[in-house]
Design a protein around this motif. Structure first.
Motif, short mmCIF file in Angstrom:
data_model
loop_
_atom_site.label_atom_id
_atom_site.label_comp_id
_atom_site.label_asym_id
_atom_site.label_seq_id
_atom_site.Cartn_x
_atom_site.Cartn_y
_atom_site.Cartn_z
N LEU A 195 0.84 -1.18 0.00
CA LEU A 195 0.00 0.00 0.00
C LEU A 195 0.88 1.24 0.00
O LEU A 195 2.07 1.17 0.36
CB LEU A 195 -0.92 0.01 1.21
CG LEU A 195 -2.24 -0.80 1.11
CD1 LEU A 195 -1.97 -2.28 0.88
CD2 LEU A 195 -3.08 -0.60 2.34
N VAL A 196 0.31 2.38 -0.38
CA VAL A 196 1.11 3.58 -0.54
C VAL A 196 1.78 4.00 0.77
O VAL A 196 2.83 4.65 0.77
CB VAL A 196 0.24 4.73 -1.12
CG1 VAL A 196 -0.81 5.19 -0.14
CG2 VAL A 196 1.12 5.89 -1.58
N ASP A 197 1.20 3.61 1.92
CA ASP A 197 1.82 3.96 3.20
C ASP A 197 2.86 2.94 3.65
O ASP A 197 3.40 3.04 4.75
CB ASP A 197 0.76 4.16 4.29
CG ASP A 197 -0.01 2.89 4.61
OD1 ASP A 197 0.28 1.82 4.02
OD2 ASP A 197 -0.93 2.94 5.45
N GLY A 198 3.17 1.97 2.81
CA GLY A 198 4.19 0.98 3.11
C GLY A 198 3.68 -0.30 3.73
O GLY A 198 4.45 -1.24 3.95
N THR A 199 2.38 -0.38 4.02
CA THR A 199 1.80 -1.60 4.59
C THR A 199 1.80 -2.71 3.54
O THR A 199 1.40 -2.49 2.39
CB THR A 199 0.35 -1.34 5.04
OG1 THR A 199 0.34 -0.26 5.97
CG2 THR A 199 -0.25 -2.58 5.70
N SER A 200 2.22 -3.89 3.91
CA SER A 200 2.20 -5.00 2.97
C SER A 200 0.76 -5.44 2.74
O SER A 200 -0.12 -5.22 3.57
CB SER A 200 3.02 -6.18 3.50
OG SER A 200 2.37 -6.79 4.60
N LEU A 201 0.53 -6.07 1.60
CA LEU A 201 -0.80 -6.57 1.30
C LEU A 201 -1.24 -7.59 2.34
O LEU A 201 -2.40 -7.59 2.78
CB LEU A 201 -0.82 -7.19 -0.11
CG LEU A 201 -2.16 -7.65 -0.66
CD1 LEU A 201 -3.17 -6.51 -0.69
CD2 LEU A 201 -1.97 -8.22 -2.07
N ARG A 202 -0.33 -8.43 2.75
CA ARG A 202 -0.64 -9.42 3.78
C ARG A 202 -1.06 -8.72 5.08
O ARG A 202 -2.08 -9.08 5.68
CB ARG A 202 0.56 -10.32 4.04
CG ARG A 202 0.34 -11.28 5.20
CD ARG A 202 1.51 -12.21 5.42
NE ARG A 202 1.24 -13.15 6.51
CZ ARG A 202 1.96 -14.24 6.76
NH1 ARG A 202 3.03 -14.52 6.00
NH2 ARG A 202 1.65 -15.03 7.76
N ALA A 203 -0.28 -7.73 5.50
CA ALA A 203 -0.58 -7.04 6.75
C ALA A 203 -1.92 -6.31 6.66
O ALA A 203 -2.69 -6.28 7.63
CB ALA A 203 0.53 -6.05 7.10
N ALA A 204 -2.22 -5.74 5.49
CA ALA A 204 -3.49 -5.02 5.32
C ALA A 204 -4.67 -5.97 5.44
O ALA A 204 -5.67 -5.66 6.12
CB ALA A 204 -3.50 -4.33 3.96
N ILE A 205 -4.59 -7.11 4.80
CA ILE A 205 -5.69 -8.07 4.86
C ILE A 205 -5.83 -8.65 6.26
O ILE A 205 -6.94 -8.74 6.81
CB ILE A 205 -5.50 -9.18 3.81
CG1 ILE A 205 -5.70 -8.59 2.41
CG2 ILE A 205 -6.46 -10.35 4.05
CD1 ILE A 205 -5.40 -9.56 1.28
N GLU A 206 -4.72 -9.03 6.86
CA GLU A 206 -4.80 -9.62 8.20
C GLU A 206 -5.30 -8.62 9.23
O GLU A 206 -6.07 -8.97 10.13
CB GLU A 206 -3.43 -10.18 8.59
CG GLU A 206 -3.05 -11.42 7.77
CD GLU A 206 -1.71 -12.01 8.17
OE1 GLU A 206 -1.48 -13.19 7.84
OE2 GLU A 206 -0.89 -11.29 8.79
N ALA A 207 -4.91 -7.35 9.11
CA ALA A 207 -5.38 -6.33 10.05
C ALA A 207 -6.88 -6.08 9.86
O ALA A 207 -7.61 -5.90 10.84
CB ALA A 207 -4.60 -5.04 9.85
N THR A 208 -7.33 -6.08 8.61
CA THR A 208 -8.76 -5.89 8.35
C THR A 208 -9.56 -7.08 8.88
O THR A 208 -10.64 -6.89 9.47
CB THR A 208 -9.01 -5.72 6.84
OG1 THR A 208 -8.21 -4.63 6.35
CG2 THR A 208 -10.47 -5.43 6.56
N GLU A 209 -9.05 -8.27 8.70
CA GLU A 209 -9.70 -9.47 9.23
C GLU A 209 -9.85 -9.38 10.75
O GLU A 209 -10.91 -9.66 11.31
CB GLU A 209 -8.89 -10.71 8.87
CG GLU A 209 -8.91 -11.09 7.41
CD GLU A 209 -10.18 -11.81 7.01
OE1 GLU A 209 -10.22 -13.05 7.06
OE2 GLU A 209 -11.15 -11.11 6.65
N GLU A 210 -8.78 -8.99 11.42
CA GLU A 210 -8.80 -8.92 12.89
C GLU A 210 -9.77 -7.85 13.37
O GLU A 210 -10.54 -8.07 14.33
CB GLU A 210 -7.40 -8.64 13.42
CG GLU A 210 -7.32 -8.59 14.93
CD GLU A 210 -5.92 -8.39 15.46
OE1 GLU A 210 -5.75 -8.33 16.70
OE2 GLU A 210 -4.97 -8.31 14.64
#
Length: 310
Positions: A195-210
């Motif tokens: 993501l443009v703020d440096g968040t990995s796609l994996r981290a973005a999905i896992e954070a949204t899931e949580e």
């Protein structure tokens, strides 16, 4: 009354197509003026609605000819309070165009749906800021009013499209859960797969899931070329299995390069369809396929030829 809200047909693993880069196709191929890249302004006039129908009806025959489903997005990616204010639309006027957008695609479903080609009406919600620049809103600010509007229409689902921050994705997903609306979250990434703020796609999905109790129906990636995110995927990991769709850009250029361009880059159509074939082969969960900036019915026809068994 919605038709598929309680049981999305794409959940059973069958293949669904979608449309392409609506705004780029309208501007560059149909010669339509879209202030602030906002296609929803067309919903207020008969001529504007005719342009949208002309656009949609270049894609729907492809799905019908292949006997696959179709996720039919509304022209509401910019129809939020923030962009509405920029364009001089108040809340009442925005409510009317969001409802009109669903009415338009519902009419198309009446004409084009068959038992072999179920058509799912999808309320499209874009970022409240720039899709290419990270926002700074908190989760509560991101719970967009479009969700509530779509919940009162024939919409089967909503999609948070071109999300570039976790907070905005979470806010829309929570609003959808509260409204009992199926929700898809589609992230966009830069050329490094983040993501443009440096968040990995994996981290973005896992954070949204949580943060949402895994409430989204599934995830997608859009507004990036496959070469930008293929390397970010890992086979057989749980978070990747939650990605069920792709709407890639035609061009392999960066977002910054596309922002600075005043011409349409349709990319390599055959090459793009090859990427889709590879993605669906390597990641069988990816069953909703469409396009984003620079793509049109020609790209989707090539993609369908590449991925639909003869």
């Amino acid at each position: 009354m919605s038709k598929y809200r309680q049981a999305l047909p794409q959940a059973d693993g069958r293949l669904f197509l979608s449309d392409g880069g609506m705004e780029t196709a309208l501007i560059f191929l149909q010669g339509v003026d879209l202030p602030q890249f906002a296609s929803f302004v067309l919903l207020e006039s008969e001529s504007g609605r005719a342009e949208l129908v002309k656009y949609y009806e270049k894609f729907l025959p492809i799905a019908r000819s292949k006997n696959v489903g179709f996720v039919l997005d509304t022209a509401t990616w910019r129809a939020s309070l923030d962009w509405g204010e920029v364009l001089g639309f108040d809340a009442d006027r925005l409510t009317a165009v969001n409802v009109a957008a669903i009415d338009l695609v519902a009419g198309l479903r009446d004409r084009w749906e068959t038992p072999e080609t179920p058509i799912v009406l999808n309320g499209a919600i874009g970022p409240r800021g720039d899709g290419y620049k990270a926002g700074r809103m908190d989760v509560a600010e991101a719970q967009d009013f479009q969700v509530e509007i779509f919940a009162g229409t024939q919409a089967d689902m909503i999609s948070a499209i071109t999300m570039n921050t976790v907070n905005e994705a979470v806010g829309i997903a929570l609003a959808a859960r509260a409204a009992d609306m199926p929700c898809v979250v589609s992230f966009t990434v830069e050329t490094d797969g983040k993501l443009v703020d440096g968040t990995s796609l994996r981290a973005a999905i896992e954070a949204t899931e949580e943060a949402t109790g895994a409430s989204p129906a599934y995830y997608m990636v859009n507004c990036a070329h496959p070469t930008h995110f293929e390397q970010a995927l890992a086979r057989d990991e749980d978070w990747v299995k939650r990605i069920r769709g792709v709407r890639a850009n035609a061009s392999a250029k960066s977002h910054a390069e596309l922002d600075d361009s005043d011409t349409l880059d349709i990319g390599d159509i055959a090459g793009l369809s090859g990427h889709y074939k590879s993605l669906t082969r390597n990641f069988p969960s990816m069953r909703v396929l469409g396009g984003c900036c620079g793509t049109d019915h020609r790209h989707l026809a090539a993609i369908s030829e590449a991925v639909v068994p003869i």
